[in-house]
Design a protein around this motif. Structure first.
Motif, mmCIF file in Angstrom:
data_model
loop_
_atom_site.group_PDB
_atom_site.id
_atom_site.type_symbol
_atom_site.label_atom_id
_atom_site.label_comp_id
_atom_site.label_asym_id
_atom_site.label_seq_id
_atom_site.Cartn_x
_atom_site.Cartn_y
_atom_site.Cartn_z
ATOM 1 N N ASP A 610 -12.063 59.669 87.528
ATOM 2 C CA ASP A 610 -11.262 60.281 86.464
ATOM 3 C C ASP A 610 -11.260 59.421 85.212
ATOM 4 O OD1 ASP A 610 -9.747 58.236 87.526
ATOM 5 O OD2 ASP A 610 -7.959 59.444 87.895
ATOM 6 N N ASN A 611 -11.388 58.089 85.369
ATOM 7 C CA ASN A 611 -11.444 57.216 84.202
ATOM 8 C C ASN A 611 -12.750 57.398 83.442
ATOM 9 O OD1 ASN A 611 -10.286 54.901 82.640
ATOM 10 N ND2 ASN A 611 -12.189 53.938 83.309
ATOM 11 N N ALA A 612 -13.861 57.563 84.162
ATOM 12 C CA ALA A 612 -15.150 57.789 83.505
ATOM 13 C C ALA A 612 -15.143 59.119 82.758
ATOM 14 C CB ALA A 612 -16.269 57.749 84.544
ATOM 15 N N THR A 613 -14.527 60.140 83.352
ATOM 16 C CA THR A 613 -14.396 61.437 82.679
ATOM 17 C C THR A 613 -13.588 61.297 81.397
ATOM 18 O OG1 THR A 613 -14.525 62.597 84.792
ATOM 19 C CG2 THR A 613 -13.602 63.808 82.936
ATOM 20 N N TYR A 614 -12.498 60.528 81.480
ATOM 21 C CA TYR A 614 -11.651 60.312 80.305
ATOM 22 C C TYR A 614 -12.440 59.641 79.178
ATOM 23 C CZ TYR A 614 -8.235 58.114 77.250
ATOM 24 O OH TYR A 614 -7.541 57.693 76.144
ATOM 25 N N LEU A 615 -13.306 58.674 79.527
ATOM 26 C CA LEU A 615 -14.107 57.995 78.508
ATOM 27 C C LEU A 615 -14.910 59.001 77.695
ATOM 28 C CD1 LEU A 615 -15.474 54.869 80.434
ATOM 29 C CD2 LEU A 615 -13.765 54.885 78.613
#
Length: 708
Positions: A610-615
């Protein structure tokens, strides 16, 4: 009177005067020390940067306008203009001067210092001149020393003033709390200081349903449409987010049955029969606006009311009921292809070079087509040197036409220029009008009839436009909009939403809300893969990892950046070599041609976590970010390195539309071609007839000779 008391009083008078005054002074000092910091602490600070980019102005007389706002709920105690500027190194500090005007009232003038680099000037703004919307004008004369005689001073490109974009207006103010009215809460909630201080939030129940998420996105897009901050947004989160819980101004969006008890107590379930409700109240030091209903459809309808700034600014009650019959849609922007440059006569005074700039915005789902025109209606003084008086029109700093000013047309001059064919304008552009107003007298002489010119209100830009048809980020989010509103958007989200997923969703709809001018569009949210029929007729946004989002997993074979077989990271492709760990941490945003409808786009924002998606979503949340990309794929890594790529060869969304536009553009050419072919056919026919006639005559002549 008691004698002992009198004796004590006399003793104090005789022996303790200095001590008494000392105690009194100490008491007053303590009182002041205790009061002043408390007053200072109660004052808030907000610095509002200029809306303009760094601007360079050339000419003997230079001028620029900028704008700033003052909120109604500020009790301003002090306002300061922090002007960052630079003037030509050749300028004469004894002759050059700069004047500052606020709302057509001059209030400060100064001469630049001798330093050659960037200068800073802090100027106190008279509070009496402040309005809600403020126009700040910076003008003056930048003159270069040329010999001993000042009248030799001439206007050259070396006469310039640069106003830096870091210039700002700082307010010190006392915050007035909201009154018991929804409109008052709305002003505070949408205020630039509130958002900059992260004091506004939109919250939904924990484990929010798809309908509640869709309603919250409707509210967010309505707010994104009106807020003036360019680098901040209002976060959407659920009730478990402690940061959002601490915001002073909160909008709570949810079905009544899912609301926490503290909000259910404020609203009677009986009042929600066949209607939704918006309820504003204060609890301790927090202000809440509850948006709720018993059904999903009424919740969405109530959210549309909140997304309508006109309705919210008109509501003077603390409670508003919304029925299915309530008209909640925003008023239409009547686009007739003509844009008025100024609503009132815009007067320029002073000899030399003068300029005005006007911002023109097209509907977000359209762009410029050939044949657009700029028409200026001018009036100007008759004491100009008409041998060199000139008007020039620039579009996005490109000169497109000029015309001499004449004494004969001074009272009513009209000047029309046509934009060059193929000139790209995008969704907005700047029209700059430059007027050279020379006089015949020496530059340092006194002139009681100051030269002037007026740009009249019927000056306009007539823009022929066509729908945007590129499936690239240069056309995003316009390709998801129609008639200035979101065009049947379907969002496919992760099954379980984390706090980071909420931040991603906020980023996605903040930009869409910036561009949407209406709340009439439709937003639907799914926590599973929708039916083929839904996907075929919608503009689809899917976000989340391939493990958490079934649609992303299903689309993996069609992605430009594909997941590995275990769905733990991205694989290398022809555009980028990807190391295994790097592929697990990077995020991507990819604009695909929808496999469900070849005439629609599909946005996939994804990463292995989910953090990579947010980036990836951080590059499509603000206009300044998305403007960097012209391709159809974006990659962002943990170090905030971001790259744009283009994969598809054919960028057109609707190939038939482009064919029709090409045919329309070339229709005149086709007419000429048809005429030319007709002429050729006539010539050929005439030649055939002439040759036939010549052949008959030759045969007749040969027959006569045989007879003889």
């Amino acid at each position: 009177m008691n004698k002992s008391f009198i004796n004590k009083l006399n003793g104090i008078k005789r022996n303790g005067i200095s001590r008494g005054w000392g105690l009194l002074a100490a008491g007053l000092f303590c009182l002041l020390v205790g009061t002043v910091p408390a007053q200072a602490a109660s004052l808030k600070n907000y610095t509002q940067p200029f809306q303009n980019n760094t601007t360079s102005l050339a000419g003997q007389s230079v001028e620029m306008n900028t704008y700033f706002i003052k909120m109604d709920y500020w009790q301003v105690k002090r306002a300061t203009l922090n002007l960052n500027f630079q003037v030509s190194q050749l300028s004469s500090r004894q002759l050059s001067d700069i004047t500052v005007t606020l709302n057509d009232v001059k209030f400060y003038a100064f001469r630049p210092s001798k330093q050659t680099g960037l200068q800073t000037k802090s100027i106190k703004i008279p509070l009496r001149l402040l309005q809600g919307q403020n126009v700040l004008k910076i003008n003056g004369q930048i003159l270069n020393a040329a010999g001993k005689r000042d009248y030799r001073l001439t206007q050259t490109p070396a006469n310039w003033l640069t106003v830096d974009s870091h210039s700002s207006v700082n307010f010190q103010y006392k915050l007035m709390p909201p009154t018991n009215a929804i409109k008052s809460f709305y002003d505070h909630f949408s205020g630039p200081d509130t958002i900059a201080e992260k004091n506004a939030s939109i919250r939904v129940p924990a484990g929010a349903s798809d309908a509640e998420l869709a309603a919250s996105m409707t509210v967010l897009t309505g707010e994104s449409r009106v807020i003036t901050t360019e680098n901040q947004q209002i976060p959407v989160s659920d009730m478990t987010d402690k940061t959002a819980e601490n915001a002073d101004y909160q909008v709570i969006v949810g079905r009544y049955r899912n609301l926490p008890k503290q909000f259910q107590r404020r609203i009677s379930r009986t009042d929600l029969q066949n209607q939704g409700q918006i309820r504003f109240f204060r609890e301790k030091d927090r202000y809440y606006l509850v948006v709720t209903a018993l059904t999903d459809s009424l919740l969405q309808k109530t959210a549309r009311f909140v997304a309508n700034s006109e309705l919210m600014q008109e509501t003077t009650r603390a409670t508003e009921s919304v029925r299915q019959s309530t008209q909640t849609f925003t008023s239409d922007l009547h686009y007739q292809g003509h844009y008025q440059l100024t609503t009132s006569a815009d007067k320029l005074t002073g000899s030399g070079h003068q300029e005005r700039s006007y911002f023109v915005s097209l509907p977000v789902d359209r762009n410029n087509a050939d044949g657009s025109k700029i028409t200026l209606h001018l009036r100007y003084a008759k004491n100009l040197d008409f041998d060199s008086a000139l008007a020039t029109v620039y579009v996005n700093d490109t000169a497109i036409g000029s015309q001499h000013l004449t004494a004969k047309r001074a009272d009513n001059d009209t000047f029309t220029v046509t934009l060059p064919k193929g000139m790209a304008l995008g969704n907005s552009f700047t029209v700059r009008v430059a007027l050279d107003l020379p006089i015949k007298q020496p530059a340092n002489s006194t002139n009681n009839q100051t030269p002037w010119a007026s740009i009249e209100p019927d000056s306009d830009a007539a823009v022929k436009s066509a729908p945007g048809n590129d499936l690239l980020f240069s056309n995003y989010p316009n390709l998801f909009l129609k008639n200035s509103t979101y065009d049947n958007i379907v969002v496919v989200r992760p099954k379980t939403m984390s706090a980071t997923d909420y931040a991603t969703m906020t980023n996605l709809f903040n930009l869409i809300g910036n561009y949407a001018q209406s709340n009439q569009g439709r937003i639907r949210v799914y926590d599973h893969q929708p039916s083929q029929d839904v996907l075929k007729n919608a503009n689809v946004i899917a976000f989340g990892s391939a493990k958490d989002n079934a649609l992303v997993k299903h689309l993996n074979s069609k992605l430009y950046f594909k997941y590995n077989s275990k769905l733990t990271g991205f694989l290398s492709n022809e555009k980028l070599s990807i190391e295994e760990l790097y592929g697990q941490q990077m995020g991507t945003a990819q604009l695909l041609r929808s496999p469900y409808n070849q005439k629609k786009g599909l946005l996939v924002v994804t990463g292995a976590s989910d953090n990579a998606t947010y980036l990836a979503s951080t590059q499509i949340n603000y206009q300044r970010n998305i403007a960097q990309y012209t391709g159809d794929a974006i990659v962002v890594d943990q170090d905030n390195n971001h790259f744009g790529y283009r994969f598809k060869k054919n960028k057109l969304i609707n190939r038939q539309l482009n064919a029709r536009e090409t045919l329309s553009k070339n229709s005149q050419l086709l007419v000429y071609l048809a005429v030319a072919l007709g002429i050729v056919a006539i010539i050929v026919l005439a030649l055939i007839l002439l040759l036939g006639k010549h052949g008959r005559m030759s045969r007749k002549h040969r027959g006569r000779r045989r007879y003889e």
